[in-house]
Scaffold this active site. Structure first.
Site, PDB file in Angstrom:
ATOM      1  N   LYS A 150       2.749  13.375  -2.672  1.00 48.30           N
ATOM      2  CA  LYS A 150       1.291  13.524  -2.763  1.00 48.30           C
ATOM      3  C   LYS A 150       0.701  14.450  -1.696  1.00 48.30           C
ATOM      4  CE  LYS A 150       0.262   9.207  -5.108  1.00 48.30           C
ATOM      5  NZ  LYS A 150      -0.433   7.931  -5.115  1.00 48.30           N
ATOM      6  N   ASP A 158      -6.576   8.705  -7.987  1.00 50.06           N
ATOM      7  CA  ASP A 158      -6.370   7.367  -7.404  1.00 50.06           C
ATOM      8  C   ASP A 158      -7.710   6.804  -6.933  1.00 50.06           C
ATOM      9  OD1 ASP A 158      -3.649   7.032  -7.718  1.00 50.06           O
ATOM     10  OD2 ASP A 158      -3.132   7.917  -5.784  1.00 50.06           O
ATOM     11  N   ALA A 201      -1.642   2.249   5.532  1.00 49.20           N
ATOM     12  CA  ALA A 201      -2.347   3.507   5.825  1.00 49.20           C
ATOM     13  C   ALA A 201      -1.591   4.690   5.221  1.00 49.20           C
ATOM     14  CB  ALA A 201      -2.488   3.675   7.339  1.00 49.20           C
ATOM     15  N   ALA A 244      -1.733   5.699  -0.789  1.00 49.06           N
ATOM     16  CA  ALA A 244      -2.676   4.893  -1.579  1.00 49.06           C
ATOM     17  C   ALA A 244      -3.863   4.485  -0.708  1.00 49.06           C
ATOM     18  CB  ALA A 244      -1.965   3.650  -2.128  1.00 49.06           C
ATOM     19  N   ASN A 259      -2.114  -1.508   9.885  1.00 51.51           N
ATOM     20  CA  ASN A 259      -0.868  -0.846   9.477  1.00 51.51           C
ATOM     21  C   ASN A 259       0.245  -1.126  10.473  1.00 51.51           C
ATOM     22  OD1 ASN A 259       0.415   0.834   7.524  1.00 51.51           O
ATOM     23  ND2 ASN A 259       0.558   2.447   9.070  1.00 51.51           N
ATOM     24  N   THR A 286       2.499   0.969  11.506  1.00 50.09           N
ATOM     25  CA  THR A 286       2.429   2.047  12.495  1.00 50.09           C
ATOM     26  C   THR A 286       0.958   2.208  12.872  1.00 50.09           C
ATOM     27  OG1 THR A 286       4.234   3.085  11.289  1.00 50.09           O
ATOM     28  CG2 THR A 286       3.092   4.458  12.920  1.00 50.09           C
TER      29      THR A 286
HETATM   30  P1  NAP Z   1       3.364   5.486   1.284  1.00 52.55           P
HETATM   31  O1  NAP Z   1       2.471   6.655   1.455  1.00 52.55           O
HETATM   32  O2  NAP Z   1       4.827   5.659   1.481  1.00 52.55           O
HETATM   33  O3  NAP Z   1       2.826   4.349   2.297  1.00 52.55           O
HETATM   34  C1  NAP Z   1       3.525   3.141   2.422  1.00 52.55           C
HETATM   35  C2  NAP Z   1       2.699   2.157   3.243  1.00 52.55           C
HETATM   36  O4  NAP Z   1       3.413   0.929   3.252  1.00 52.55           O
HETATM   37  C3  NAP Z   1       2.507   2.569   4.689  1.00 52.55           C
HETATM   38  O5  NAP Z   1       1.297   2.067   5.176  1.00 52.55           O
HETATM   39  C4  NAP Z   1       3.697   1.872   5.364  1.00 52.55           C
HETATM   40  O6  NAP Z   1       3.493   1.593   6.743  1.00 52.55           O
HETATM   41  C5  NAP Z   1       3.695   0.556   4.618  1.00 52.55           C
HETATM   42  N1  NAP Z   1       4.983  -0.088   4.686  1.00 52.55           N
HETATM   43  C6  NAP Z   1       6.128   0.302   4.073  1.00 52.55           C
HETATM   44  N2  NAP Z   1       7.110  -0.567   4.370  1.00 52.55           N
HETATM   45  C7  NAP Z   1       6.579  -1.520   5.187  1.00 52.55           C
HETATM   46  C8  NAP Z   1       7.086  -2.680   5.799  1.00 52.55           C
HETATM   47  N3  NAP Z   1       8.354  -3.043   5.631  1.00 52.55           N
HETATM   48  N4  NAP Z   1       6.248  -3.434   6.523  1.00 52.55           N
HETATM   49  C9  NAP Z   1       4.959  -3.083   6.669  1.00 52.55           C
HETATM   50  N5  NAP Z   1       4.419  -1.994   6.126  1.00 52.55           N
HETATM   51  C10 NAP Z   1       5.219  -1.222   5.374  1.00 52.55           C
HETATM   52  O7  NAP Z   1       3.197   4.845  -0.150  1.00 52.55           O
HETATM   53  P2  NAP Z   1       1.868   4.802  -1.054  1.00 52.55           P
HETATM   54  O8  NAP Z   1       1.792   6.010  -1.903  1.00 52.55           O
HETATM   55  O9  NAP Z   1       0.709   4.463  -0.185  1.00 52.55           O
HETATM   56  O10 NAP Z   1       2.216   3.575  -2.029  1.00 52.55           O
HETATM   57  C11 NAP Z   1       2.227   2.263  -1.555  1.00 52.55           C
HETATM   58  C12 NAP Z   1       2.287   1.293  -2.712  1.00 52.55           C
HETATM   59  O11 NAP Z   1       1.162   1.459  -3.548  1.00 52.55           O
HETATM   60  C13 NAP Z   1       3.494   1.490  -3.625  1.00 52.55           C
HETATM   61  O12 NAP Z   1       3.970   0.221  -3.993  1.00 52.55           O
HETATM   62  C14 NAP Z   1       2.923   2.202  -4.832  1.00 52.55           C
HETATM   63  O13 NAP Z   1       3.657   1.948  -6.012  1.00 52.55           O
HETATM   64  C15 NAP Z   1       1.543   1.580  -4.897  1.00 52.55           C
HETATM   65  N6  NAP Z   1       0.569   2.442  -5.581  1.00 52.55           N
HETATM   66  C16 NAP Z   1      -0.093   1.923  -6.648  1.00 52.55           C
HETATM   67  C17 NAP Z   1      -1.041   2.679  -7.303  1.00 52.55           C
HETATM   68  C18 NAP Z   1      -1.744   2.119  -8.496  1.00 52.55           C
HETATM   69  O14 NAP Z   1      -2.320   2.902  -9.264  1.00 52.55           O
HETATM   70  N7  NAP Z   1      -1.761   0.833  -8.670  1.00 52.55           N
HETATM   71  C19 NAP Z   1      -1.339   3.979  -6.853  1.00 52.55           C
HETATM   72  C20 NAP Z   1      -0.664   4.460  -5.735  1.00 52.55           C
HETATM   73  C21 NAP Z   1       0.277   3.681  -5.108  1.00 52.55           C
HETATM   74  P3  NAP Z   1       3.979   2.656   7.867  1.00 52.55           P
HETATM   75  O15 NAP Z   1       2.879   3.684   7.977  1.00 52.55           O
HETATM   76  O16 NAP Z   1       4.154   1.849   9.083  1.00 52.55           O
HETATM   77  O17 NAP Z   1       5.262   3.264   7.388  1.00 52.55           O
END
Ligand code: NAP
Length: 499
Positions: free
Chosen positions: A298, A334, A361, A364, A383, A385
Site C-alpha cells: 500500500k 479503505d 498504527a 489500515a 501500537n 511500536t
Molecule cells: P500492517 O500495515 O502490516 O500493520 C500491522 C499492524 O499490526 C501494525 O500496527 C503492527 O504493529 C500490528 N501488529 C502486527 N503483529 C503484532 C503483534 N504480534 N502484536 C501487536 N501488534 C502487532 O497491516 P494492515 O494493512 O494495517 O492490516 C492489518 C489488518 O487489517 C490485517 O489483518 C488486514 O487483513 C486487515 N485489514 C482489513 C481491511 C478491511 O477492509 N476489513 C482493510 C485493510 C486491512 P507494529 O507497528 O508494532 O509492527
C-alpha cells in the site's frame, strides 16, 4: 480454439475415495485426472475399471517424485502399471481412460501405440518444480513424439513476468497444449487459461487440495462460482488484487459477484507478488484496468503512481490503482469503506463526544485515523511500536501509547469505541490469549463498541470477549465490502448496489 476444460485432479489414497469425489463434483468439471501415484499399493493395481465407475472422461497419470508426484518405484514397474490400466480396451470408450499422461522422457513405443490404437489421447508432459520455462512453444516442439499429443508444460514461475510470457507463448501455439504456472504467482495462468489457449486447467477438490501443496490449484466450486471460468475469453475485462503472500482474500468474491449481477464481461483475480512493480507490469501487458492493493504494497506502490487522490496524499497509503490514458492513478477506498461501516455500527450514537481507541498504527490504521479525525472524534493510537503510534497520532492531534498492560488506564479512558486494526487474531479460533488478542489485558464492561477490521474468522478472540461482556461488536467484513464497492465504481463506472 475451444474454451479450456476444467480437469479435477484426484489424489485420494483409495479408488473409492476418488470415485466419491468425482461423483460429488461432476457437475463442476469436464474431466478428472486419476493420480495413481497417490493411491495405496493395492489400489494402484486395480485402476483399470476406474473410468467405468464415474461419469467423466479420465486422465491416467502416474507421476514420479522427480516431477512433483509420489511415485518412487522403478520405471519398469511404472510401465507395468500403465499397461494394466490401459489393457483390455472396451468398445465403449467411456469405460477406458480417455487420456494418458506420459512425461517427455518416458518413451515406451508399445504403450504409446496401444494408447493411440484404443483412442486414448496422449498428454506429453514436462514439469519444472523449481524454475521457469521461457521458450514454451519451442520446448513443446522438441518434446513431441507422435504429432498427435497434447503438449503439457508446468513450471514454477520466479516472477509474474514468467506468467505473462506463458500467455504470449500459448497464443503462438497452433497445437493442443496445456500450460500452467504453479505456486502462488502462477494462479493467473489457471484462472485465465483461455488467454493462453490452454486445453484445460487443473483444479483439486477442497477435501484433498492440501495434497497439491505448493502447486496452487483452486477448488472446482471456486473456479466456477467465484471466477466464472467458463465465461472468460480474450475479450473479458480484467481486474485484480495484488499483495504478498495474499493467502486469503474476500475481494474476488465481492467484485466477481458484482460483475455477474450486472452482466459485465469481467473477472477479478489475485496477482500475488512480492514486488508491486511486477503486478503493475503484468497488468499493463494483460490489459488489467484496475487493481486493489493490499499488504505489503500500500505504501511502496506510491512511487509508481502518476497521480493520487487527496485521500491518498493525506493518508500516505493507496489501496486502489486504476489505469487510464497509459498512467496509473491511486485512490484510497479503505477510508470511505471504514467510514460507512463505522457509522453503521454507531447507529444513532452521537460520535463527536466519543473517545476512540485505535489499536495499531499500520496501513489500515492510517486510513482509519484519517476518518476518525474527519468525523471529529477524540482518539488515542495504541501500537506495539510506540514510535509508529506517535507519528500517526501527531498527524491528527491524537494521543498515543504503547500497546500493552501499562496502557490499561489510557485504554479505559478511550474505550467508548475501540477500533482494532492490527493483524493479531487473524485466522485464530482459539479463546483469547496474549498472542491472539491485542488488548488481552483490558477488561470490557459492556459500554464499549468494538470494531475489529479482521474478518477471518468472523468472530475474533477479542470480539468473543467483548460480546460476552455485552458490547456491540462488528468484524471488518462491512469495511471490506464498502471499500470494494467504491473500487468497483472506480473500475467499472457502475454502482455496485444498483441493479
Ligand atoms: P500492517 O500495515 O502490516 O500493520 C500491522 C499492524 O499490526 C501494525 O500496527 C503492527 O504493529 C500490528 N501488529 C502486527 N503483529 C503484532 C503483534 N504480534 N502484536 C501487536 N501488534 C502487532 O497491516 P494492515 O494493512 O494495517 O492490516 C492489518 C489488518 O487489517 C490485517 O489483518 C488486514 O487483513 C486487515 N485489514 C482489513 C481491511 C478491511 O477492509 N476489513 C482493510 C485493510 C486491512 P507494529 O507497528 O508494532 O509492527
Amino acid at each position: 480454439m475451444a474454451a479450456p476444460l476444467i480437469c479435477m485432479t484426484l489424489t485420494g489414497k483409495t479408488l473409492l475415495e476418488d470415485i466419491e469425489l468425482a461423483r460429488k463434483y461432476e457437475s463442476y468439471v469436464d474431466l478428472v485426472e486419476l493420480r495413481v501415484d497417490h493411491l495405496n499399493d493395492e489400489d494402484q493395481l486395480l485402476v483399470r475399471n476406474f473410468p467405468s465407475k464415474i461419469n467423466l472422461p479420465c486422465i491416467l497419470t502416474i507421476r514420479r517424485d522427480v516431477d512433483g508426484g509420489l511415485y518412487s518405484g522403478s520405471e519398469l514397474s511404472r510401465t507395468n502399471l500403465f499397461a494394466r490400466a490401459l489393457a483390455f480396451a472396451e468398445n465403449d470408450h467411456g469405460k477406458n481412460f480417455a487420456y494418458v499422461d506420459f512425461e517427455e522422457d518416458y518413451h515406451v513405443p508399445s504403450l504409446q501405440d496401444a494408447a493411440m490404437a484404443f483412442n486414448v489421447k496422449i498428454i506429453r508432459s514436462f514439469h519444472d518444480m523449481n524454475g521457469t520455462v521461457h521458450k514454451l512453444r519451442q520446448k513443446c516442439m522438441e518434446m513431441r513424439k507422435t504429432g498427435f499429443e497434447i503438449m503439457k508444460i508446468a513450471f514454477m514461475p520466479e516472477k509474474l513476468d514468467d506468467v505473462v510470457n506463458l500467455f504470449e507463448e500459448g497464443k503462438k501455439c497452433d497445437f493442443d497444449h496445456i500450460f500452467c504456472a504453479m505456486g502462488p504467482q502462477g494462479l493467473p495462468s489457471r484462472i485465465l487459461a483461455a488467454l493462453s489457449n490452454s486445453y484445460l486447467t487443473y483444479v483439486s477438490p477442497e477435501e484433498t487440495i492440501s495434497n497439491m501443496n505448493n502447486i496452487g490449484h483452486l477448488d472446482p466450486i471456486t473456479i466456477n462460482n467465484v471466477y466464472n471460468f467458463k465465461k472468460i475469453t480474450e475479450k473479458t475485462h480484467l481486474f485484480g488484487i495484488t499483495g504478498w503472500p495474499l493467502v486469503k482474500t474476500g475481494s474476488p468474491e465481492i467484485h466477481n459477484k458484482g460483475y455477474k449481477n450486472q452482466n459485465l464481461d469481467a473477472v477479478y483475480l489475485p496477482f500475488r507478488t512480492p514486488a508491486v512493480s511486477q503486478a503493475m507490469n503484468t497488468a499493463e501487458k494483460l490489459g488489467v484496468k484496475g487493481m486493489s492493493v493490499t499488504i505489503p504494497h500500500k505504501e511502496t506502490v506510491l512511487k509508481y503512481l502518476y497521480e493520487v487522490s487527496p485521500e491518498v496524499q493525506q493518508i500516505g497509503a493507496c489501496n486502489t490503482i486504476v489505469r487510464k490514458n497509459n498512467h496509473w492513478y491511486g485512490y484510497n477506498t479503505d477510508a470511505g469503506g471504514f467510514k460507512r461501516a463505522f457509522l453503521e455500527i454507531l447507529g444513532n450514537e452521537k460520535i463527536k463526544r466519543k473517545k476512540v481507541a485505535i489499536i495499531g498504527a499500520g496501513g489500515a490504521a492510517k486510513a482509519i485515523a484519517y476518518t476518525i479525525k474527519q468525523l471529529g472524534c477524540k482518539a488515542c493510537v495504541f501500537n506495539r511500536t510506540e514510535s509508529s503510534a506517535e507519528k500517526l497520532a501527531k498527524k491528527y492531534g491524537f494521543k498515543w501509547a504503547t500497546l500493552g498492560q501499562s496502557s490499561e488506564k489510557m485504554l479505559e479512558e478511550y474505550s467508548d469505541i475501540i477500533v482494532q486494526t492490527t493483524s493479531v487474531g487473524m485466522n485464530s479460533t482459539e479463546s483469547s490469549n496474549e498472542n491472539n488478542d491485542p488488548i488481552y489485558f483490558y477488561n470490557f464492561d459492556g459500554h464499549e463498541i468494538l470494531y475489529d477490521v479482521i474478518y477471518v474468522p468472523s468472530l475474533t478472540p477479542v470480539m468473543k470477549r467483548a460480546a460476552l461482556a455485552g458490547c456491540k461488536i462488528s468484524n471488518g467484513y462491512t469495511m471490506l465490502e464498502y471499500q470494494a464497492y467504491e473500487q468497483y465504481k472506480l473500475f467499472t463506472g457502475k454502482d455496485y448496489e444498483s441493479k
